[in-house]
Design a protein around this motif. Structure first.
Motif, PDB file in Angstrom:
ATOM      1  N   SER A  94     -16.794  45.994  30.905  1.00 53.32           N
ATOM      2  CA  SER A  94     -17.188  45.323  30.347  1.00 53.32           C
ATOM      3  C   SER A  94     -16.912  43.861  30.250  1.00 53.32           C
ATOM      4  O   SER A  94     -18.055  43.285  29.537  1.00 53.32           O
ATOM      5  N   GLY A  95     -16.256  44.297  31.243  1.00 46.71           N
ATOM      6  CA  GLY A  95     -15.944  41.428  31.177  1.00 46.71           C
ATOM      7  C   GLY A  95     -16.261  42.038  32.256  1.00 46.71           C
ATOM      8  O   GLY A  95     -16.875  40.714  32.148  1.00 46.71           O
ATOM      9  N   LEU A  96     -16.850  42.797  33.484  1.00 45.69           N
ATOM     10  CA  LEU A  96     -17.636  41.988  34.897  1.00 45.69           C
ATOM     11  C   LEU A  96     -19.042  41.595  34.075  1.00 45.69           C
ATOM     12  O   LEU A  96     -19.724  41.135  34.867  1.00 45.69           O
ATOM     13  N   PHE A  97     -19.529  42.334  33.197  1.00 43.56           N
ATOM     14  CA  PHE A  97     -20.725  42.169  33.052  1.00 43.56           C
ATOM     15  C   PHE A  97     -20.800  41.142  31.178  1.00 43.56           C
ATOM     16  O   PHE A  97     -21.714  41.691  30.514  1.00 43.56           O
ATOM     17  N   ALA A  98     -19.812  40.513  30.998  1.00 37.08           N
ATOM     18  CA  ALA A  98     -19.592  39.805  30.132  1.00 37.08           C
ATOM     19  C   ALA A  98     -20.570  39.043  30.041  1.00 37.08           C
ATOM     20  O   ALA A  98     -21.330  38.801  28.538  1.00 37.08           O
ATOM     21  N   THR A  99     -21.758  38.306  31.545  1.00 30.26           N
ATOM     22  CA  THR A  99     -22.575  37.274  30.820  1.00 30.26           C
ATOM     23  C   THR A  99     -23.880  37.584  30.225  1.00 30.26           C
ATOM     24  O   THR A  99     -24.474  37.573  29.103  1.00 30.26           O
ATOM     25  N   ALA A 100     -23.970  39.726  30.562  1.00 26.03           N
ATOM     26  CA  ALA A 100     -25.214  40.193  30.206  1.00 26.03           C
ATOM     27  C   ALA A 100     -25.107  40.146  28.735  1.00 26.03           C
ATOM     28  O   ALA A 100     -25.853  40.224  27.821  1.00 26.03           O
ATOM     29  N   LEU A 101     -23.691  41.003  28.869  1.00 25.66           N
ATOM     30  CA  LEU A 101     -23.362  40.955  27.241  1.00 25.66           C
ATOM     31  C   LEU A 101     -23.485  40.035  25.942  1.00 25.66           C
ATOM     32  O   LEU A 101     -24.229  40.424  24.866  1.00 25.66           O
ATOM     33  N   ARG A 102     -23.139  39.388  26.552  1.00 25.84           N
ATOM     34  CA  ARG A 102     -22.911  38.031  25.406  1.00 25.84           C
ATOM     35  C   ARG A 102     -24.375  37.855  25.350  1.00 25.84           C
ATOM     36  O   ARG A 102     -24.521  37.058  23.924  1.00 25.84           O
ATOM     37  N   SER A 103     -25.308  37.550  26.176  1.00 18.65           N
ATOM     38  CA  SER A 103     -26.597  37.809  25.980  1.00 18.65           C
ATOM     39  C   SER A 103     -27.520  38.618  24.779  1.00 18.65           C
ATOM     40  O   SER A 103     -28.419  38.383  23.791  1.00 18.65           O
ATOM     41  N   ALA A 104     -26.807  40.018  25.711  1.00 19.33           N
ATOM     42  CA  ALA A 104     -26.965  40.969  24.595  1.00 19.33           C
ATOM     43  C   ALA A 104     -26.695  40.737  23.288  1.00 19.33           C
ATOM     44  O   ALA A 104     -28.115  41.143  22.337  1.00 19.33           O
ATOM     45  N   PHE A 105     -25.358  40.703  22.670  1.00 13.59           N
ATOM     46  CA  PHE A 105     -24.961  39.961  21.128  1.00 13.59           C
ATOM     47  C   PHE A 105     -26.171  38.926  20.932  1.00 13.59           C
ATOM     48  O   PHE A 105     -26.757  39.223  19.620  1.00 13.59           O
ATOM     49  N   ALA A 106     -26.250  37.584  21.285  1.00 13.45           N
ATOM     50  CA  ALA A 106     -27.033  36.850  20.871  1.00 13.45           C
ATOM     51  C   ALA A 106     -28.312  37.642  20.622  1.00 13.45           C
ATOM     52  O   ALA A 106     -29.237  37.656  19.678  1.00 13.45           O
ATOM     53  N   ALA A 107     -29.293  38.322  21.800  1.00 13.65           N
ATOM     54  CA  ALA A 107     -30.289  39.549  20.870  1.00 13.65           C
ATOM     55  C   ALA A 107     -30.402  39.660  20.048  1.00 13.65           C
ATOM     56  O   ALA A 107     -31.788  40.486  19.232  1.00 13.65           O
ATOM     57  N   GLY A 108     -29.220  40.805  19.545  1.00 10.41           N
ATOM     58  CA  GLY A 108     -29.122  41.563  18.921  1.00 10.41           C
ATOM     59  C   GLY A 108     -28.448  40.967  17.091  1.00 10.41           C
ATOM     60  O   GLY A 108     -28.028  41.260  17.138  1.00 10.41           O
ATOM     61  N   GLY A 109     -28.583  39.601  17.630  1.00  8.86           N
ATOM     62  CA  GLY A 109     -28.257  39.179  15.805  1.00  8.86           C
ATOM     63  C   GLY A 109     -27.071  38.994  15.594  1.00  8.86           C
ATOM     64  O   GLY A 109     -26.488  39.624  15.079  1.00  8.86           O
ATOM     65  N   LEU A 110     -26.244  37.980  16.129  1.00  8.23           N
ATOM     66  CA  LEU A 110     -24.773  38.241  16.110  1.00  8.23           C
ATOM     67  C   LEU A 110     -24.045  37.997  15.321  1.00  8.23           C
ATOM     68  O   LEU A 110     -23.342  38.770  15.125  1.00  8.23           O
ATOM     69  N   ALA A 111     -24.378  37.073  14.606  1.00 13.51           N
ATOM     70  CA  ALA A 111     -23.446  37.078  13.368  1.00 13.51           C
ATOM     71  C   ALA A 111     -24.137  38.292  12.456  1.00 13.51           C
ATOM     72  O   ALA A 111     -23.585  38.005  10.483  1.00 13.51           O
TER      73      ALA A 111
END
Lengths: 99, 100, 314, 490
Positions: free
Chosen positions: D472-489
């Motif tokens: 999950s750390g290796l794919f951090a950037t991908a996850l970060r953008s996925a969080f953003a796409a999924g409406g983070l807050a």
């Protein structure tokens, strides 16, 4: 007030009086057997009069029948319940008052 | 109305107090049940206070009552097993009930 | 309401407070449990006063009836010595904490609750009642608007049975020693009445207070009464028996309907309007039957043996 | 696949499987494993949809908000659903393999239905956007969790009892808060309430009640007293799910509410208070973890400590410097902690089987008798829990730290750093004794005989979770953008 109202009222108030007497017995009598002597019987009459009184007051036949059915079920349940309590008390060796 | 509102809060306090003060496990279960009933009472008072009688809290409380009987049953089962473990074999009758 | 109503409410409230206090602080567990059962019965009256007859029915059957039976049977299984080690409440302790806390809570929560405007959802429910398939708003909320809650609620009942059965076998004999021949007679006489009342409540549910939960509870209470009267439970823990499916029936039926309506292009639990009434009746039947069995299974207090006959004392 | 069907399956499938597993105990194992394997593609469909169209909402029964119940599918929900599925599936594999070692038939008959009820409850919880529906689900999750803890028997019964009382009180307080909110706003839906809620007395009282209830359920300092015995004494597979997901669920509800209906009240005192509780949990839980003698108790106290880190999101996000970074860090923390914690408990279970005890001084050395995979899992999971790069734990703490530094919130930054050192301390203690002992003979207290052989699937389940925590750390950037796409807050 109509006739049914008056008759219903009288029956209901009479029923409440019976319940009161039964409760008085429950509070004042000395042991479990004498209390059983007072309360279930007075309650059965009291509840019957209240049911009948409410039925007459409502003026509806189906409601009266339902109320009487309630009374009938209560009769059976009270009789069995009182018998169970008395037998349980006897079995536990509680001796009747005055013996 | 106001009366039942005060009643709900008073029952809430009785339940909370009992839950914390009683050491006996059975009484904790009873206290929790009183507490839950108090919350249900609050909900139903709210339903009646609304301009049109509100059936949603009624449905919620019906659901809540069924959930509570399930949790109470499990709590009682757990309690009996716990006390059996603590107090050795079960002797059967509760002497307490004989005296009262 | 008037003065008589207010007086009645006052007496009822005082009695409720007194029985609740007794349920927690009365000397002796037996008294405490009986006080709690009286508390439940009085609560049923309070629900009627608050115009919630559905809850009153459920409270009388479940809150006072089944819960009372559960409490008494647990009490019968408690070892007195084990119970006594930690008997009474710690009387008078921490009064310096509880009196001010209680008053504060009373003022704070009472004040907050008093301020509530309570807008309620009575109007939206009434507006959509025509499309719900039933006429009783509470049934409409339970089995249509918030059917997912009801599905989870039946799941919790089943879960309660699974949890209880996983703790150990059912205690036997599960009924007290018979002291009177009248009790089995009562069971035999009353059981048809229990069935009749349940069916009546179920049928009423669509247009008046009643429905699956009170009906199931009455039926379950009838089963518990039969058990107390010394009847042999037919519900067995047999792994291959049909009873396990019967217990799961309500939940499976609700899940089945929720998914089945999706084949018609509807959403999860979205009944087609023209079928809603019939689907709800079907679910009520399944739920009522399974609630009765589940409450009965809860009363057993543990996993029943695969074959009761072998457990029967001679 | 139809998106509505996929969403419904997430909650409906485990529950259906639970009913089947109860009615037909023989198929229990298959039902649990099948549920997990089916949920993986279903979740993948949902994640792809969320990446494509952003978060969405499904109205159950077609009834809109004040009347009906809604499901909310967004980054937060999907992350936790994925976590639940991964941990529950791995633990189920572990448990199936472990089943060959045990003979208790009652436990066998009822384990899988309880497990599936817990799973279904958790899935339903992460979807639901309705406060009363959440109450029902919370009761379901508690009931299943209590029964699973009690299944371990012996001292676990007392732990289960304490947990049950705590969690029932928590639910009741929660329901009291919900009742107040309903009386004030006439709505139970989270998003509807977010629009209507104002900052006034009743809402504050409701917020206090709900928060107290959830703090109790989430074992957040100082209401954590029930967690360590309950999680330490349960079976390993059960502890894994309890520690990884069940306490997280209560925390998840805190997030939904404080960043939803109560968001207006958050800045200021509430945020600071929640942050202080988090800081206290980090330090106190960490110190107590240092003092434990049993492997599973160390891991259980570590849960108290690690959830404290997640609580720091409240002051950090309220500080308004890098709120998105704080949210992403918290989400990453929940994910990485869950995976690592699940792995640790499963590996601890393996070692306890092999050496007959999980006392730190009785566990033999890594090289002895096939316990190496379990040790590797512990080492990897520990690396992620401490926060060594490039693990998920590192990324999570880094993002939290960044947002703390950006907000110039030095005390919170200090807590993060100090907490990391304490974590390193107690995890090093786990590894120290066995590493020093090079052979069975030189173990500090010699165990009785050589380690028992166990099915290989058990340590491998732990190992896979540990690898996922690192990955999950290796794919951090991908996850970060996925969080953003999924409406983070949310």
């Amino acid at each position: 007030m109509s006739l049914t109202g008056v008759i219903g009222g009288i029956l209901t108030v009479g029923g409440v009086l019976f319940l009161l007497l039964g409760t008085l017995g429950l509070l004042r009598f000395p042991d479990v057997y004498t209390r059983l002597h007072a309360q279930p019987k007075a309650d059965n009459i009291g509840l019957g009069m209240i049911c009948l009184g409410l039925g007459v007051y409502s003026g509806s036949l189906s409601l009266t029948l339902k109320l009487l059915l309630v009374w009938l079920l209560m009769l059976v349940a009270t009789a069995v319940g009182a018998g169970l309590i008395a037998r349980a008390a006897l079995r536990r060796g509680i001796r009747p008052w005055g013996l | 109305m106001t009366l039942y509102l005060l009643l709900a809060v008073a029952l809430l306090i009785i339940g909370l107090h009992g839950l914390f003060v009683c050491a006996q496990l059975m009484r904790k279960i009873l206290a929790l049940n009183v507490l839950t009933t108090a919350v249900f009472l609050l909900l139903v008072v709210l339903a009646q206070a609304a301009e049109v009688l509100d059936p949603v809290p009624h449905a919620m409380v019906l659901t809540g009552i069924v959930v509570t009987v399930s949790t109470t049953a499990v709590a009682l089962g757990l309690m009996v097993r716990l006390l059996e473990r603590r107090g050795g074999p079960v002797s059967g009758r509760d002497r307490d009930s004989r005296n009262s | 309401m008037g003065a008589p109503g207010l007086a009645f409410d006052g007496i009822l409230g005082a009695a409720l407070l007194w029985t609740a206090w007794q349920a927690i602080h009365a000397a002796g567990l037996f008294r405490a449990v009986v006080s709690f059962m009286v508390f439940g019965l009085l609560m049923a009256l309070a629900w009627v006063r608050l115009e919630a007859p559905d809850i009153a029915l459920a409270e009388a059957a479940i809150g006072a009836g089944i819960t009372g039976a559960l409490l008494l049977s647990a009490l019968g299984r408690l070892d007195w010595e084990a119970g006594r080690a930690t008997d009474e409440c710690l009387r008078g302790r921490d009064r310096a904490f509880w009196v001010p806390t209680g008053l504060l809570l009373l003022a704070g929560l009472g004040g907050a609750a008093w301020l509530l405007p309570a807008p309620g959802l009575g109007e939206p429910v009434a507006a959509e009642l025509g499309r719900s398939g039933v006429e009783n708003p509470v049934t409409a909320v339970l089995l249509n608007f918030r059917a997912w809650d009801t599905l989870l609620e039946i799941a919790i009942l089943l879960l309660g049975v699974v949890a209880l059965w996983s703790l150990g076998p059912t205690p036997w004999p599960s009924s007290p020693e018979l002291v009177s021949p009248a009790l089995p007679m009562l069971g035999r006489v009353l059981f048809p009445a229990f069935v009749l009342v349940s069916a009546y409540l179920l049928w009423r549910g669509s247009h008046a207070p009643g429905g699956a939960f009170p009906a199931g509870a009455v039926m379950g209470a009838g089963g518990v009464l039969m058990l107390m009267a010394g009847a042999r439970p037919w519900l067995s823990g047999d792994v291959h028996g049909p009873w396990r499916w019967a217990l799961a029936l309500g939940m499976v039926a609700m899940l089945g309907v929720a998914f089945a309506v999706m084949t018609g292009g509807h959403g999860f639990f979205e009944y087609p309007v023209e079928l809603a009434g019939r689907l709800i009746l079907l679910l009520e039947l399944a739920a009522g039957l399974s609630i009765a069995l589940l409450l009965f299974a809860l009363y057993l207090g543990g996993e029943p043996p695969a074959d009761w006959e072998t457990r029967r004392p001679a | 696949m139809n998106i509505t069907l996929a969403t419904a399956l997430v909650a409906g499938l485990p529950l259906t499987a639970a009913a089947v597993a109860f009615a037909h105990p023989r198929v229990g194992r298959m039902a649990a494993l099948g549920t997990g394997l089916l949920l993986l593609p279903v979740l993948a469909v949902l994640v792809l949809e969320a990446l494509r169209t952003g978060p969405w909402r499904h109205n159950l029964g077609g009834w809109t908000a004040p009347l009906g119940i809604g499901w909310q599918v967004d980054a937060l929900a999907l992350t936790l659903l994925a976590l639940t599925t991964l941990v529950a599936l791995a633990a189920a594999v572990y448990r199936v393999a472990e089943g060959r070692l045990t003979r208790d038939s009652r436990y066998r008959r009822y384990f899988w239905p309880l497990w599936l009820f817990l799973w279904g409850g958790l899935n339903a919880l992460f979807l639901s956007a309705d406060l009363f529906n959440l109450y029902v689900i919370l009761e379901m999750v508690s009931l299943a969790a209590v029964a699973l803890i009690a299944a371990a028997g012996g001292p676990a019964l007392a732990a289960a009892w304490r947990y049950f009382l705590a969690t029932l009180l928590g639910s009741t307080l929660y329901l009291l808060g919900v009742a107040l909110l309903y009386g004030q706003y006439g709505a139970l839906d989270v998003s509807l309430l977010s629009g209507r809620a104002e900052e006034e007395l009743v809402t504050l009282a409701a917020a206090v009640m709900i928060t107290l209830g959830l703090l109790l359920k989430g074992a957040i300092f100082p209401l954590h007293f029930w967690l360590p015995p309950a999680h330490g004494r349960a079976h390993a597979a059960v502890s894994a799910v309890l520690s990884a997901v069940v306490v997280t669920a209560a925390f998840y509800l805190l997030l939904r509410l404080w960043f939803g209906p109560f968001a207006g009240m958050l800045p200021g005192l509430p945020a600071q208070l929640l942050g202080l509780l988090g800081a206290a949990a980090v330090l106190w839980g960490g110190v107590l973890a240092l003092l434990q003698r049993h492997l599973k108790m160390v891991i259980a106290y570590s849960t108290v400590s690690q959830l404290g880190f997640a609580l720091l999101v409240f002051p950090l996000a309220a500080a308004d410097a890098l709120p998105d970074q704080a949210h992403a860090g918290m989400l990453m923390l929940l994910l990485a902690h869950g995976l690592a914690k699940g792995s640790l408990f499963l590996a601890a279970g393996c070692l306890a089987w092999q050496w007959g005890s999980d006392h730190l001084r009785r566990i033999g050395p890594p090289m002895a008798g096939g316990s190496l995979p379990a040790w590797i899992a512990i080492a990897l999971a520990a690396a992620s829990l401490v926060g060594l790069p490039p693990s998920g734990g590192f990324v999570a703490k880094w993002w939290l730290l960044e947002s703390a530094l950006a907000a110039r919130a030095w005390p919170w930054a200090a807590v993060i750093v100090l907490g990391t050192f304490i974590t390193a301390g107690y995890l090093w203690r786990i590894l120290r004794d066995p590493l020093r002992a090079t052979s069975v003979d030189s173990a500090v207290v010699p165990a009785q005989g050589p380690p028992l052989p166990i099915p290989l699937a058990m340590p491998w389940a732990a190992l896979l979770l540990a690898l996922a925590a690192i990955a999950s750390g290796l794919f951090a950037t991908a996850l970060r953008s996925a969080f953003a796409a999924g409406g983070l807050a949310g």
